[in-house]
Design an enzyme around this catalytic site. Sequence first.
Site, PDB file in Angstrom:
ATOM      1  N   ASP A 297      34.967  50.658  43.124  1.00 23.82           N
ATOM      2  CA  ASP A 297      34.558  49.552  43.997  1.00 23.82           C
ATOM      3  C   ASP A 297      33.208  49.940  44.605  1.00 23.82           C
ATOM      4  O   ASP A 297      32.455  50.680  43.988  1.00 23.82           O
ATOM      5  CB  ASP A 297      35.627  49.294  45.066  1.00 23.82           C
ATOM      6  CG  ASP A 297      35.655  47.844  45.555  1.00 23.82           C
ATOM      7  OD1 ASP A 297      34.577  47.324  45.885  1.00 23.82           O
ATOM      8  OD2 ASP A 297      36.736  47.245  45.614  1.00 23.82           O
ATOM      9  N   HIS A 331      30.797  48.864  42.459  1.00 19.72           N
ATOM     10  CA  HIS A 331      30.433  47.458  42.647  1.00 19.72           C
ATOM     11  C   HIS A 331      29.072  47.314  43.319  1.00 19.72           C
ATOM     12  O   HIS A 331      28.438  46.275  43.214  1.00 19.72           O
ATOM     13  CB  HIS A 331      31.506  46.741  43.465  1.00 19.72           C
ATOM     14  CG  HIS A 331      32.782  46.568  42.718  1.00 19.72           C
ATOM     15  ND1 HIS A 331      33.865  45.887  43.223  1.00 19.72           N
ATOM     16  CD2 HIS A 331      33.167  46.990  41.484  1.00 19.72           C
ATOM     17  CE1 HIS A 331      34.859  45.900  42.348  1.00 19.72           C
ATOM     18  NE2 HIS A 331      34.458  46.573  41.290  1.00 19.72           N
TER      19      HIS A 331
END
Length: 551
Positions: A297, A331
Amino acid sequence: MNKLSFKIGLTLSVLTNLAVQAQTAPTYSWTNLPKIAQPAFRKDTVSILAFGARPDGVTLNTKAINAAITACSQKGGGVVLVPSGLWMTGPIELKSNVNLHLRKAATLLLTPDKSQYALVEGVYEGKRAARNQSPISGTNLENVAITGQGIVDGNGDVWRAVNKGQLTESKWKEKVASGGVLKDDGNVWYPSEQFRKASTENRSMLLSVEKPLQSFADMKDMLRPNLLVLTSCKKVLLEGVTFQNSAAWCMHPLMCQDLTIRNVTTKNPEYAHNGDGMDIESCKNFLIEGCTLDVGDDAICIKSGKDEEGRKRGMPTENGIIRNNTVYNGHGGFVVGSEMSGGARYIFVSNCTFMGTDKGLRFKSVRGRGGVVEHIYAKDIFMKDIAGEAIFFDLYYFVKFATDGQRDERPVINEGTPVFRDMKFENIVCNGAKKGVFIRGLPEMAVKNIVMEKMVLEADKGVELIDASGIRFNNVRLITKSTKPVILVDNSSNLTFDTIQYDPQASLLFSISGERSQDIQVKNTDMAKAQTKAEFSKGALEKNLILSSAK
């Protein structure tokens, strides 16, 4: 008081509060960086072996390790040594004045036995929530460290649900054969039936008067812990260690002061849901340098609480230095938000490399968050193979637009209106991205006063500005596959494009739309190379594009 008067009064109050914050903010700069105090420890050293710990990968060493830490702290502090070996353990609680030192080839492997983790009150994405006890934690400590060249492994796969599409066929078969249960459609694996039930019923983990901690016992298996949580601690050092395979976020310093994270590695699988690398939340005076991140993430993420709860906490993440770091999968390389309701300011990011992240410099929020993000400075940032945008601002995070593509354009400013303003990015190089720069603010609160200069951006598309104001581009080269348009402007104003280089075969340089698109200046740029200089639509007027002659 009528509704109109109330709204006007509320808006004035919000703007006044923002002005007060701006006046009281510190005045750091690249020549006057924040100072971060370092912890100091006695040289006294005790090995966990002296308390009965065994490095066989089977013995549960929780009591021995915690006893060593407690004894060291009670004697005035020092070093608790974890020798080389594979040390199975449950949750470890740090103490003041203790440096937990992991020698090279030492691995703290967190037990897969979830009964060892107590149900506790914690924080999830900026709000009070029920969680399993974190594998390593500490609260209200001073002078605390984890150092060395060892590994902390959270055994995260026993906690995580996984989508079939995230694994290869062989890995999926292996996962199904390991136990657990499948979703009815067979496309999601859960560690247990309790997890599956709570997840498919979309049960909240947030605490409230109506839902005290004990009411979450029947969904405990879904309450994945962050690997390392340090809350309200002062003078913290995390150095040299690898933190990996976390059930949720990897490293979560919360409301800490004088925090140093140096030469740390964080690793999580690409499929790790909420597998953030470092979430620095409501911390003051921090340094992150020389770190390597490869996570599932956001990588280095700045947070400060969520919505009303975060605004009431009122603790911005501030006075930070982030330098000499490398990010692989993630991310975002450097991220602010989306839980930034307490604000963020005076953060300096330099000499960082992002290789294959979804986005590079990523800023995200949404109506309802509130908070002011300002005085963020980035320079000497080098990116390659960015899946999305190299530089990204979006105040519609996780918003589903209507099927006709129309956005909610209510011109309302209140305490829940997020503010992103006053930043400068310089010497940014990106080789490969979907878009070079994407900025999307709100109609009632534009992203404003961002300076970008000395940049080379090679991307499929160049620049998109939507509800932006006071954006300055200076000495920017855009190497784009799509040349219609190179630069898109929608309802944005007070823009300056100075010394812009672009593909000489560009079919359209500017696409300008919206009645609010005004005062767009182009300086020292040869627009004649483009087949079409500019197109105007949706109320945008040609007179609002102001051209100056090229050098």
